[in-house]
Design an enzyme around this catalytic site. Structure first.
Site, PDB file in Angstrom:
ATOM      1  N   HIS A  40      -9.204   4.053  -1.984  1.00  0.00           N
ATOM      2  CA  HIS A  40      -7.868   3.472  -1.817  1.00  0.00           C
ATOM      3  C   HIS A  40      -7.485   2.595  -3.007  1.00  0.00           C
ATOM      4  O   HIS A  40      -7.434   1.371  -2.890  1.00  0.00           O
ATOM      5  CB  HIS A  40      -7.826   2.684  -0.518  1.00  0.00           C
ATOM      6  CG  HIS A  40      -6.486   2.105  -0.180  1.00  0.00           C
ATOM      7  ND1 HIS A  40      -5.294   2.667  -0.595  1.00  0.00           N
ATOM      8  CD2 HIS A  40      -6.144   0.987   0.545  1.00  0.00           C
ATOM      9  CE1 HIS A  40      -4.287   1.928  -0.149  1.00  0.00           C
ATOM     10  NE2 HIS A  40      -4.773   0.907   0.534  1.00  0.00           N
ATOM     11  N   CYS A  72     -14.287   0.805   7.374  1.00  0.00           N
ATOM     12  CA  CYS A  72     -13.384   0.244   6.379  1.00  0.00           C
ATOM     13  C   CYS A  72     -13.378   1.090   5.110  1.00  0.00           C
ATOM     14  O   CYS A  72     -14.431   1.527   4.638  1.00  0.00           O
ATOM     15  CB  CYS A  72     -13.819  -1.173   6.012  1.00  0.00           C
ATOM     16  SG  CYS A  72     -14.062  -2.278   7.437  1.00  0.00           S
ATOM     17  N   CYS A 123       0.803  -1.227   0.000  1.00  0.00           N
ATOM     18  CA  CYS A 123       0.000   0.000   0.000  1.00  0.00           C
ATOM     19  C   CYS A 123       0.835   1.277   0.000  1.00  0.00           C
ATOM     20  O   CYS A 123       0.291   2.366  -0.215  1.00  0.00           O
ATOM     21  CB  CYS A 123      -0.935   0.011   1.193  1.00  0.00           C
ATOM     22  SG  CYS A 123      -2.079  -1.374   1.227  1.00  0.00           S
ATOM     23  N   LYS A 127     -10.684   6.519   3.453  1.00  0.00           N
ATOM     24  CA  LYS A 127     -12.047   6.165   3.858  1.00  0.00           C
ATOM     25  C   LYS A 127     -13.099   6.757   2.929  1.00  0.00           C
ATOM     26  O   LYS A 127     -14.092   6.093   2.598  1.00  0.00           O
ATOM     27  CB  LYS A 127     -12.285   6.658   5.290  1.00  0.00           C
ATOM     28  CG  LYS A 127     -13.659   6.345   5.845  1.00  0.00           C
ATOM     29  CD  LYS A 127     -13.867   4.857   6.024  1.00  0.00           C
ATOM     30  CE  LYS A 127     -15.305   4.518   6.362  1.00  0.00           C
ATOM     31  NZ  LYS A 127     -16.225   4.691   5.241  1.00  0.00           N
TER      32      LYS A 127
END
Length: 392
Positions: free
Chosen positions: A340, A214, A91, A336
């Protein structure tokens, strides 16, 4: 060996597409859109022939979709005939691509370079878009036992709750804050408000993380152009500068770690970046943090020194990371709300800092922004990349 303290690389352009479920665009389409937006952002214009090398931050081909991705995946759609390096560091791929490109400029190899981060995650089912069902980690003993990203990060949240009295309400406030900020960002995936009650009542994913704790899997691309401070004024009268960078690492398997209430890689990376920039955490004006889950952002407040250990919950109660707080965090909406797309995330964070330090962020502009920080956790905490930018 002492780290270089006069590290300074200029950012003269930044662009990205609107993150989301981009079924109408291919991987290459997104790269082209972000690149063109980046070129357009260069105030005085830029000759594409000035770009001497490029870096592509992506996990495409390794963790996602299992396709061959190399430097040509960037060079071909952009029509570039220059060296292109592909960076995959989970990431943190985008942030580490910026770090590597900046180091090449500091080493004197190139004067002007391009960094692109891109990811196509929504063309496959959600459960197949990350590592869990793709075989990349199937050799590990815990893979068939239900281990997933929410579970691994949730361990940290649960341990922090136990050690410091942090509550699910504290985590929920992170989500509420970032969704509000996302409504102000035209490039964000989720542009709607939520409440603490909605977060707490959302379906449980892996305790203490519910659905609204998430971040989403997302398509997107972002780009920045880096150059030497000497050449920067050729392109813009308002460059910003990367003045500190750090990369920390830790063990890959969470059950081998010495602590569950912090990420040692965060602490290492931040210490390196602060030392290189010659600043302290208190000097930071705003930060784009890796909020893959709400508990991740809260624990990162402490790891990066924005508040005392164990006080992350109290800090958000007091408004510290809010848009009008002492150190606004994730004013873009964060992972959020902005989304992502893994390899694009760090480059998109740099886009936000670029706008903020130039005073061009519109309704989400942070007052008197002078120093901005970006932060990415890689994997489940096995690495962390921190970059620090200045407008002076």
């Amino acid at each position: 060996m002492a780290r270089k303290k006069n590290f300074k690389v200029a950012v003269v352009g930044a662009g990205m597409n609107k993150f989301g479920e981009l079924f109408h665009q291919s991987y290459e389409d997104m790269i082209v859109e972000a690149y063109r937006a980046c070129l357009k952002s260069v105030d005085k214009g830029i000759d594409e022939n000035d770009i001497q090398a490029a870096w592509l931050g992506t996990v495409q081909g390794s963790l996602i979709r299992r396709e061959l991705v190399s430097g040509s995946s960037l060079a071909e759609p952009l029509g570039l005939s220059i060296p292109v390096t592909r960076i995959e560091n989970v990431c943190a791929a985008g942030s580490d691509a910026i770090r590597n490109a900046a180091c090449a400029i500091m080493a004197g190899l190139y004067e002007t370079v391009l960094v692109v981060g891109a990811e196509k995650m929504r063309d496959v089912p959600s459960r197949a878009s990350l590592v869990a069902n793709r075989g990349i980690m199937s050799h590990l003993w815990w893979h068939p036992r239900g281990a997933s990203a929410p579970m691994v990060f949730g361990q940290i949240g649960t341990a922090h709750m136990h050690a410091y009295g942090t509550t699910r309400e504290h985590f929920a406030k992170v989500a509420v804050k970032n969704h509000h900020n996302g409504t102000l960002n035209p490039h964000a995936f989720f542009r709607f408000e939520i409440t603490v009650e909605k977060v707490l009542n959302a379906p449980m994913v892996s305790w203490p993380l519910g659905l609204l704790d998430c971040c989403p899997t997302t398509d997107g691309a972002a780009a920045v152009i880096l150059t030497t401070p000497e050449r920067a004024r050729q392109y813009t009268d308002k460059p910003i500068y990367l003045i500190g960078t750090g990369l920390g690492v830790d063990v890959a398997n969470s059950h081998w770690r010495s602590t569950y209430t912090e990420w040692p890689a965060n602490i290492q990376a931040a210490r390196q970046a602060y030392e290189m920039a010659g600043i302290t955490p208190q000097d930071i004006s705003l930060a784009e943090l890796h909020d893959c889950f709400t508990c991740t952002e809260l624990v990162t407040y402490e790891d990066l020194g924005f508040c005392e250990k164990g006080r992350g919950g109290k800090w958000i109660d007091n408004g510290g990371p809010m848009l009008d707080g002492e150190k606004p965090c994730n004013v873009s909406g964060g992972l959020k709300a902005k989304g992502h797309p893994v390899g694009a995330t760090g480059v998109a964070q740099a886009n936000e800092i670029f706008l903020q330090l130039r005073g061009e962020a519109g309704k989400r502009q942070v007052s008197n922004a002078r120093l901005g920080l970006t932060h990415n956790i890689g994997g489940a905490g096995q690495l962390s990349c921190v970059n620090i930018y200045s407008n002076e």
